[in-house]
Design a protein around this motif. Structure first.
Motif, mmCIF file in Angstrom:
data_model
loop_
_atom_site.group_PDB
_atom_site.id
_atom_site.type_symbol
_atom_site.label_atom_id
_atom_site.label_comp_id
_atom_site.label_asym_id
_atom_site.label_seq_id
_atom_site.Cartn_x
_atom_site.Cartn_y
_atom_site.Cartn_z
ATOM 1 N N HIS A 23 0.446 -0.928 -0.050
ATOM 2 C CA HIS A 23 0.093 0.141 -0.177
ATOM 3 C C HIS A 23 0.656 1.027 0.392
ATOM 4 C CE1 HIS A 23 -2.886 3.165 0.893
ATOM 5 N NE2 HIS A 23 -3.930 1.841 0.689
ATOM 6 N N PRO A 24 0.553 1.957 -0.734
ATOM 7 C CA PRO A 24 1.410 3.116 -0.965
ATOM 8 C C PRO A 24 1.981 4.094 0.125
ATOM 9 C CG PRO A 24 -0.340 2.992 -2.404
ATOM 10 C CD PRO A 24 -0.562 2.148 -2.090
ATOM 11 N N HIS A 25 0.419 4.273 0.858
ATOM 12 C CA HIS A 25 0.366 5.162 2.335
ATOM 13 C C HIS A 25 0.491 3.738 3.347
ATOM 14 C CE1 HIS A 25 -1.166 8.001 -0.276
ATOM 15 N NE2 HIS A 25 -2.312 7.327 -1.027
ATOM 16 N N ASP A 26 0.812 2.462 3.519
ATOM 17 C CA ASP A 26 1.440 2.173 4.395
ATOM 18 C C ASP A 26 2.930 2.928 5.008
ATOM 19 O OD1 ASP A 26 1.898 0.167 6.774
ATOM 20 O OD2 ASP A 26 1.268 -1.157 5.591
ATOM 21 N N PRO A 27 3.126 3.575 6.086
ATOM 22 C CA PRO A 27 4.655 3.256 6.092
ATOM 23 C C PRO A 27 5.276 2.555 6.490
ATOM 24 C CG PRO A 27 3.585 3.792 8.344
ATOM 25 C CD PRO A 27 2.453 3.464 7.063
ATOM 26 N N GLY A 28 5.069 0.930 6.453
ATOM 27 C CA GLY A 28 5.395 -0.242 7.092
ATOM 28 C C GLY A 28 6.086 -0.754 5.474
ATOM 29 N N GLY A 29 5.426 -0.065 3.881
ATOM 30 C CA GLY A 29 6.046 -0.450 3.106
ATOM 31 C C GLY A 29 5.042 -1.680 2.369
ATOM 32 N N ALA A 30 6.163 -2.410 2.076
ATOM 33 C CA ALA A 30 5.273 -4.070 1.703
ATOM 34 C C ALA A 30 5.226 -5.128 2.706
ATOM 35 C CB ALA A 30 6.278 -4.363 0.196
ATOM 36 N N THR A 31 4.022 -5.452 2.806
ATOM 37 C CA THR A 31 4.438 -6.492 3.589
ATOM 38 C C THR A 31 3.247 -7.721 2.950
ATOM 39 O OG1 THR A 31 1.954 -5.887 4.473
ATOM 40 C CG2 THR A 31 3.493 -4.761 5.331
ATOM 41 N N ASN A 32 3.772 -8.673 3.838
ATOM 42 C CA ASN A 32 3.257 -11.204 2.976
ATOM 43 C C ASN A 32 3.197 -10.876 5.332
ATOM 44 O OD1 ASN A 32 2.491 -12.654 2.047
ATOM 45 N ND2 ASN A 32 3.757 -12.878 1.250
ATOM 46 N N HIS A 33 1.602 -11.105 4.925
ATOM 47 C CA HIS A 33 1.648 -12.073 6.200
ATOM 48 C C HIS A 33 1.561 -11.505 7.557
ATOM 49 C CE1 HIS A 33 1.454 -15.798 3.817
ATOM 50 N NE2 HIS A 33 2.338 -15.749 3.616
ATOM 51 N N GLY A 34 1.773 -10.025 6.924
ATOM 52 C CA GLY A 34 1.747 -9.104 7.725
ATOM 53 C C GLY A 34 3.061 -8.553 8.652
ATOM 54 N N ILE A 35 3.996 -9.298 7.562
ATOM 55 C CA ILE A 35 4.871 -9.159 8.394
ATOM 56 C C ILE A 35 5.973 -7.830 7.124
ATOM 57 C CG2 ILE A 35 7.803 -10.675 8.205
ATOM 58 C CD1 ILE A 35 5.686 -11.047 10.258
#
Length: 258
Positions: A23-35
């Motif tokens: 998600h472009p607005h997620d400060p965590g950047g790319a995630t998979n299974h929440g990681i």
């Protein structure tokens, strides 16, 4: 204080987080299974690519959840129900923030470390009351974040789901303390439905399905050049997420009334 609660807790988290998301607005950047990418890099001890993120297995994600979040908040030492509420918050907002909210809930010194005072206060209180107050304070914290307008509705639904399941865990653990009473885990549905919900709430899957439908319509002679496939797939995902939440709520209501 029930070590076996970890699998139930992580199943719920996996169902909430879904698969690969960037998600472009997620400060965590790319995630998979929440990681997040940063978390996976720290766990592996090296930089990781988006391809590494997309290939992240459930087994490795589960191991990360146990090491970096469950153990980090000493969940095995917390009463049942409270352990899950604190763990999920740690996944969403970081272990230190999860502990600070717990300490605020319990009225003990806020140092971000689970020590004897925090464990003693958690064990002395009523688990259901602590879960309710904890989730209220967690929502208050989330309400102060700058990305509230983007993620606020999803956060609220997530905390409400965590609260229900944490209260169910607290109740089932209390029942288990009385040998003469049969014990039926109240959160069995989160284990049996996790894989299906993970698939249904995966953005890449819906994006691919919408893209395939657009191609099929084009082959049939229809003009799809003006179709916003990204927006349409996101709308479908929101509809499915809402339906999943309603179905889960109705299931739990029916089980309580049975």
């Amino acid at each position: 204080m029930v070590a076996t609660n970890f699998q139930r807790a992580v199943d719920h988290v996996l169902a909430s987080e879904g698969g690969y998301v960037d998600h472009p607005h997620d400060p965590g950047g790319a995630t998979n299974h929440g990681i997040t990418r940063a978390t996976l890099a720290q766990y592996r001890g090296r930089e990781v690519s988006k391809a590494d993120m997309q290939a992240l297995s459930l087994a490795e994600a589960t191991a990360i959840y146990r090491q970096n979040y469950w153990k980090a908040v000493r969940a095995d030492a917390l009463p049942g129900g409270i352990d899950f509420a604190v763990f999920d918050c740690a996944v969403n907002s970081g272990p230190r923030r999860a502990v600070l909210i717990l300490q605020e809930t319990l009225g003990v010194a806020r140092d971000g470390i689970i020590g004897p005072a925090t464990l003693g206060a958690a064990g002395a209180g009523d688990p259901a009351d602590i879960v309710n107050r904890y989730c209220a304070l967690r929502l208050a914290f989330l309400g102060r974040l700058p990305t509230l307008k983007i993620f606020g509705n999803g956060w609220r639904k997530r905390v409400e789901s965590v609260q229900r399941n944490a209260l169910a865990l607290a109740t089932s653990n209390a029942s288990a303390a009385t040998p003469s009473q049969p014990h039926f885990p109240a959160t069995l549905e989160i284990t049996s439905m996790v894989n299906l919900r993970t698939i249904l709430l995966s953005r890449p899957i819906w994006a691919n399905l919408v893209g395939l439908a657009s191609i099929m319509l084009s082959l049939a002679g229809l003009d799809t050049s003006g179709l916003d496939t990204a927006g349409f797939s996101e709308s479908l995902l929101q509809v499915v997420a809402g339906g999943s939440f309603i179905a889960s709520s109705l299931f739990q209501l029916r089980r309580r009334n049975s």
